[in-house]
Design an enzyme around this catalytic site. Structure first.
Site, PDB file in Angstrom:
ATOM      1  N   ASP A  26      78.067  66.556  16.869  1.00 31.64           N
ATOM      2  CA  ASP A  26      78.651  65.531  16.004  1.00 31.64           C
ATOM      3  C   ASP A  26      78.989  66.168  14.653  1.00 31.64           C
ATOM      4  O   ASP A  26      78.835  67.381  14.474  1.00 31.64           O
ATOM      5  CB  ASP A  26      77.713  64.321  15.856  1.00 31.64           C
ATOM      6  CG  ASP A  26      78.498  63.020  15.713  1.00 31.64           C
ATOM      7  OD1 ASP A  26      79.284  62.900  14.747  1.00 31.64           O
ATOM      8  OD2 ASP A  26      78.356  62.130  16.570  1.00 31.64           O
TER       9      ASP A  26
ATOM     10  N   HIS B  30      84.335  63.155  15.573  1.00 36.18           N
ATOM     11  CA  HIS B  30      82.938  63.572  15.381  1.00 36.18           C
ATOM     12  C   HIS B  30      82.803  65.086  15.552  1.00 36.18           C
ATOM     13  O   HIS B  30      81.920  65.563  16.266  1.00 36.18           O
ATOM     14  CB  HIS B  30      82.025  62.812  16.347  1.00 36.18           C
ATOM     15  CG  HIS B  30      81.911  61.345  16.021  1.00 36.18           C
ATOM     16  ND1 HIS B  30      81.126  60.874  14.996  1.00 36.18           N
ATOM     17  CD2 HIS B  30      82.526  60.251  16.553  1.00 36.18           C
ATOM     18  CE1 HIS B  30      81.225  59.548  14.932  1.00 36.18           C
ATOM     19  NE2 HIS B  30      82.085  59.140  15.855  1.00 36.18           N
TER      20      HIS B  30
ATOM     21  N   GLU C  60      86.064  56.777  18.141  1.00 40.95           N
ATOM     22  CA  GLU C  60      86.184  56.789  16.685  1.00 40.95           C
ATOM     23  C   GLU C  60      86.927  58.009  16.132  1.00 40.95           C
ATOM     24  O   GLU C  60      86.533  58.565  15.110  1.00 40.95           O
ATOM     25  CB  GLU C  60      84.775  56.712  16.055  1.00 40.95           C
ATOM     26  CG  GLU C  60      84.043  55.443  16.438  1.00 40.95           C
ATOM     27  CD  GLU C  60      82.631  55.343  15.849  1.00 40.95           C
ATOM     28  OE1 GLU C  60      82.237  54.230  15.478  1.00 40.95           O
ATOM     29  OE2 GLU C  60      81.939  56.378  15.760  1.00 40.95           O
TER      30      GLU C  60
HETATM   31  C1  ACM Z   1      79.804  54.877  19.430  1.00 43.54           C
HETATM   32  O1  ACM Z   1      78.826  54.156  19.125  1.00 43.54           O
HETATM   33  N1  ACM Z   1      80.624  55.312  18.507  1.00 43.54           N
HETATM   34  C2  ACM Z   1      80.052  55.239  20.802  1.00 43.54           C
END
Ligand code: ACM
Length: 518
Positions: free
Chosen positions: A181, A254, A317
């Protein structure tokens, strides 16, 4: 003692035929069957530590008596993970078609014994009695998972192993490791050593929530990673407990820890540090061919380490503002003839899907991978809502139900003022229990696409192993029952009653669960 199985079995009849262990009890397996033998050895080892009996393990003979008997049967009636457990005065017999089934029968046997059986030291003066039962049991869903996030806060491998011990006791079988991440890269990749030399370490960590003004940082460096040997050890530990590890390598979002290590993977010219705060951030991978090949090199090492069927590539995201403003990305989109940034991400994911398929693996991603089109062979983890899962199943994709509303175990489980700082939300035990992953709107054909469910332990606000256990349990016990027990047999009050005994087991195992009446 009353019978308190968690998760509750699909069917159970009680009888007067209890079995009591003695110093002469043996564990016997069907001759020549390696699966039965391995499970017998596992059982003997776990029982010896508290019973203090020798519990010799051997092949069954005609004169076997006073024994636990493990047998593989040829009938497929009990399915890939089911078992039958029958007690009488002479024996406990566990039968299954597979090694996994036998293993779950063994977990049930442990739970039928007094909770003191989970003690790490010998417990004297206990009657090791197994009540008279006939149990036939198999799971509702094949995917009964938890996600642990060592990227945000690193956890030593021993923490992961202890989680697997408790998962196995509750018949859970998938552990997703969120290995990369913005705030850390946690898996050694031989071809790109800077991913961990640089990417596994951050200077400090945000204190409290992100407010956008006058943020405070703790001034303490944080980091760590799993070597490839560590990963092999974890995979083997899981395999011995019928838990498949699912690696997650996040892309295209991420990604900042990786970009900190190899700046050419990003979209901006200034160097980036490993991120020290939480939240969605714009520093995502660029979609250049060189980046796709880099990530495929990473996945090539990952698939060698994790023998399971699935690899998770994240996909959630990924904000596209840098792609929108990057000349190089816009040129690439034109060359490829993709119409917008969403389609660019769909292309990126499709390349990974093809690559993983060539390696004999299946791709899983968060539900954003549906956007812009997705191959039918990819599996979707529905996190934003149950409806996203419905959408995936209707599109013909397999789906794992992991919605925030019912499965985000990083959310508060009580009143904010009574709880340690958490990311937000509110997910009490009862609400987890009430989750039904199988929506009534689904057609029979669509229901076949619902593989199961998974609880998420995102670790922005979970800094220690003890805190991880506090967030996980007992909510994961409730989720284990959601995933295992037939829907029509589930009852929250009954679960709570059984859970009291289950928490005594967790006490014996040294698990820092959240007390029920906190
Ligand atoms: C997530 O909680 N962004 C998968």
């Amino acid at each position: 003692h009353a019978i308190s199985l968690v998760p509750a079995p699909a069917s159970m009849e009680q009888s007067e035929e209890a079995f009591t262990f003695t110093a002469d009890t043996a564990i016997v397996f069907q001759k020549g069957n390696a699966d039965a033998e391995a499970t017998a050895l596992f059982l003997a080892e776990t029982l010896r530590s508290s019973m203090g009996y020798p519990l010799p393990v051997s092949a069954r003979t005609a004169s076997t008596t006073n024994a636990v008997v493990l047998e593989i049967e040829t009938s497929t009636e009990l399915g890939a993970e089911g078992y039958r457990l029958v007690t009488n005065k002479e024996w406990v017999v566990i039968e299954a078609h597979t090694a996994a089934g036998l293993f779950y029968g063994v977990q049930t046997l442990r739970q039928l014994l007094p909770a003191a059986v989970f003690s790490k030291e010998v417990v004297k003066d206990t009657e090791w009695r197994v009540p008279g039962v006939r149990i036939e049991d198999k799971p509702r869903f094949g995917w009964r998972g938890l996600l642990v996030d060592p990227a945000r806060h690193f956890f030593p491998k021993e923490t992961i192993m202890k989680m697997m011990d408790v998962m196995a006791l509750h018949k859970m079988n998938r552990l997703q490791l969120h290995l990369t991440d913005d705030q850390g890269w946690r898996i050694e990749i031989k071809k790109y050593p800077k991913l961990t030399e640089v990417g596994a370490w951050r200077k400090e960590t945000l204190v409290g929530h992100l407010t956008g003004k006058e943020e405070q940082y703790d001034g303490t460096p944080h980091g760590g990673f799993y070597s490839q040997d560590d990963i092999r050890e974890l995979v083997a530990y899981g395999a011995a407990r019928h838990i498949t590890l699912v690696p997650e390598i996040e892309m295209p979002g991420h990604a900042q820890a990786a970009i900190a290590a190899y700046p050419e993977l990003g979209n901006v010219s200034e160097p980036l540090p490993v991120l020290t705060k939480w939240g969605v951030n714009p520093n995502i991978f660029n979609p250049a061919e060189s980046t796709i090949l880099f990530l495929q090199d990473v996945l090539a090492e990952v698939v060698e380490l994790f023998p399971g069927e699935y690899v998770h590539i994240g996909g959630d995201e990924a904000v596209k503002e840098q792609w929108e403003s990057s000349e190089a990305v816009q040129k690439r989109m034109q060359e490829l003839g993709v119409k917008d940034e969403t389609a660019m991400q769909a292309y990126f994911i499709a390349r990974m899907n093809t690559f993983l398929k060539e390696k004999g693996k299946k791709l899983i991603g968060w539900d954003e991978i549906l956007d812009g089109g997705l191959g039918k062979d990819a599996t979707v983890m529905a996190w934003r809502s149950v409806e996203k899962g419905l959408e995936a199943a209707r599109a013909g994709n397999d789906v794992i139900m992991a919605p925030t509303k019912y499965t985000y175990l990083d959310y508060y489980q009580g009143k904010v003022k009574d709880e340690p700082l958490a990311i937000g939300g509110f997910l009490p035990l009862k609400k987890v229990y009430e989750f039904n992953p199988m929506l009534e709107e689904l057609s029979l054909e669509e229901t076949a696409h619902v593989l199961g469910t998974q609880g998420q332990l995102w670790s922005e606000y979970i800094p220690t192993p003890e805190h991880l256990e506090y967030m996980a349990f007992p909510r994961a016990c409730a989720l284990a029952e959601v995933a295992w027990t037939p829907q029509e047999q589930r009852n929250y009050d009954d679960f709570l009653e059984r859970l009291k005994t289950d928490l005594v087991r967790l006490d014996a195992l040294g698990v820092n669960y959240r007390p029920l009446n906190k």
